[in-house]
Design a protein around this motif. Sequence first.
Motif, short mmCIF file in Angstrom:
data_model
loop_
_atom_site.label_atom_id
_atom_site.label_comp_id
_atom_site.label_asym_id
_atom_site.label_seq_id
_atom_site.Cartn_x
_atom_site.Cartn_y
_atom_site.Cartn_z
N VAL A 1 12.69 11.91 5.48
CA VAL A 1 12.53 13.24 4.89
C VAL A 1 13.72 13.64 4.03
CG1 VAL A 1 12.20 15.69 5.39
CG2 VAL A 1 11.04 13.97 6.78
N GLY A 2 14.94 13.41 4.50
CA GLY A 2 16.13 13.86 3.79
C GLY A 2 16.21 13.38 2.34
N PRO A 3 16.10 12.08 2.09
CA PRO A 3 16.18 11.60 0.70
C PRO A 3 15.10 12.21 -0.20
CG PRO A 3 16.49 9.78 2.23
CD PRO A 3 16.07 10.96 3.06
N LEU A 4 13.91 12.40 0.34
CA LEU A 4 12.82 12.99 -0.46
C LEU A 4 13.14 14.43 -0.84
CD1 LEU A 4 9.99 12.79 -1.67
CD2 LEU A 4 9.08 13.51 0.55
N LEU A 5 13.64 15.21 0.13
CA LEU A 5 13.99 16.60 -0.15
C LEU A 5 15.12 16.69 -1.17
CD1 LEU A 5 13.86 18.23 3.41
CD2 LEU A 5 12.14 18.36 1.59
N ARG A 6 16.09 15.82 -1.07
CA ARG A 6 17.19 15.82 -2.03
C ARG A 6 16.71 15.49 -3.43
NH1 ARG A 6 20.10 13.33 2.44
NH2 ARG A 6 21.84 14.66 3.08
N LEU A 7 15.82 14.52 -3.52
CA LEU A 7 15.32 14.09 -4.82
C LEU A 7 14.48 15.17 -5.48
CD1 LEU A 7 14.87 11.81 -6.92
CD2 LEU A 7 12.87 11.12 -5.56
N VAL A 8 13.60 15.81 -4.71
CA VAL A 8 12.65 16.75 -5.28
C VAL A 8 13.27 18.13 -5.51
CG1 VAL A 8 10.46 17.96 -4.89
CG2 VAL A 8 10.67 15.54 -4.31
N ILE B 1 11.08 26.42 5.74
CA ILE B 1 11.88 25.28 5.29
C ILE B 1 13.38 25.48 5.43
CG2 ILE B 1 10.16 24.34 3.72
CD1 ILE B 1 11.57 25.79 1.43
N ASP B 2 13.82 26.68 5.84
CA ASP B 2 15.25 26.88 6.11
C ASP B 2 15.75 25.84 7.10
OD1 ASP B 2 15.30 29.11 4.45
OD2 ASP B 2 14.97 30.52 6.11
N SER B 3 14.95 25.57 8.12
CA SER B 3 15.35 24.64 9.18
C SER B 3 15.31 23.18 8.74
CB SER B 3 14.45 24.83 10.41
OG SER B 3 14.56 26.13 10.92
N PHE B 4 14.77 22.93 7.56
CA PHE B 4 14.78 21.58 7.01
C PHE B 4 15.98 21.38 6.09
CE2 PHE B 4 10.48 22.16 8.36
CZ PHE B 4 9.99 20.90 8.68
N LEU C 1 20.48 19.33 6.02
CA LEU C 1 20.89 18.44 4.94
C LEU C 1 22.31 18.73 4.47
CD1 LEU C 1 17.76 18.20 2.60
CD2 LEU C 1 18.56 16.53 4.27
N ALA C 2 22.77 19.96 4.68
CA ALA C 2 24.09 20.36 4.21
C ALA C 2 25.20 19.92 5.14
CB ALA C 2 24.14 21.88 4.05
N PRO D 1 24.48 17.62 -8.19
CA PRO D 1 24.22 18.46 -7.05
C PRO D 1 25.15 18.15 -5.90
CG PRO D 1 22.51 16.78 -7.28
CD PRO D 1 23.36 16.69 -8.51
N SER D 2 25.57 19.19 -5.19
CA SER D 2 26.50 19.03 -4.06
C SER D 2 25.74 19.15 -2.77
CB SER D 2 27.58 20.11 -4.13
OG SER D 2 28.38 20.07 -2.98
N VAL D 3 25.69 18.10 -2.00
CA VAL D 3 24.99 18.09 -0.73
C VAL D 3 25.86 17.44 0.32
CG1 VAL D 3 22.97 17.31 0.54
CG2 VAL D 3 22.73 17.97 -1.84
N GLY D 4 25.99 18.11 1.46
CA GLY D 4 26.72 17.51 2.57
C GLY D 4 28.22 17.68 2.43
#
Length: 264
Positions: free
Chosen positions: A11-18, A45-48, A52-53, A261-264
């Motif tokens: 799920v994580g990579p898909l959410l980051r990409l989209v 989706i807050d809980s998704f 990721l952060a 984009p800044s993630v994590g």
Amino acid sequence: MFYWLMKRVFVGPLLRLVYRPWVRGAHHVPAEGGAILASNHLAVIDSFFLPLALDREIVFIGKQEYFNGSGLKGRLTAGFMRGVGTIPVDRGGGKAGEAALRTGLRRLSEGGLFGIYPEGTRSPDGRLYRGKTGVARLALESGAPVVPVAMVGTDVAQPLGRRIPKVMRIGIVIGEPLDFSRYRGMENDRFILRSVTDEIMYAIMSLSGQEYVDVYAATQKARLATGHQQAESTGAMPAAPGGRPAPDVQVPVPPQEDSPPSVG
């Protein structure tokens, strides 16, 4: 194991990409030890996106109904919720709040991160509503710091009633930890609990730039369901939690498109 597989492989990579989520202040989350992440709540989706952060695992409580569904869809939902660490809590009845509190205290005593939405339910209109004092009790009984969090744009991506969020950038802003150790042992004082809760909600408001309404979100949802108009946040109602003036802030915006984009 399933949590990290979902986050890093499926799920994580898909959410980051989209959705290209952007994050500010991830360094404010303690690298170790128990901590409470208190966030506004705009959409399912807050809980998704919040996990990721973070580099650490975060656990939320979830409605018991998520785990009791029938058929293939119900079993898949229950399996997913358990896999990502959601803890089922029966939110009906007088002991529901106590069960959630004990669940959080156990998680924090084990040195983990515990996510909580002080408003108690999703905002019906994107505004920030009055916080419930459970987050204050959790902080005072555990001694754990409270890290305020603002989700940005999730209500636009997934308004109430929409299952599949539309594609747009999602933001997460994380503030400095709040220390309430000065109130340790005063968790049964309702005035202290309200003061601590308002301080937490003020911090969230300062991060999110949301308009504040001094009404519980569940109360407002009930009003809207019976045809009443929105509660107003002007006039005699306080502009910010605790009756303080509203902070001079705006809704955060994503970084420039030409920036990574800044993630994590």
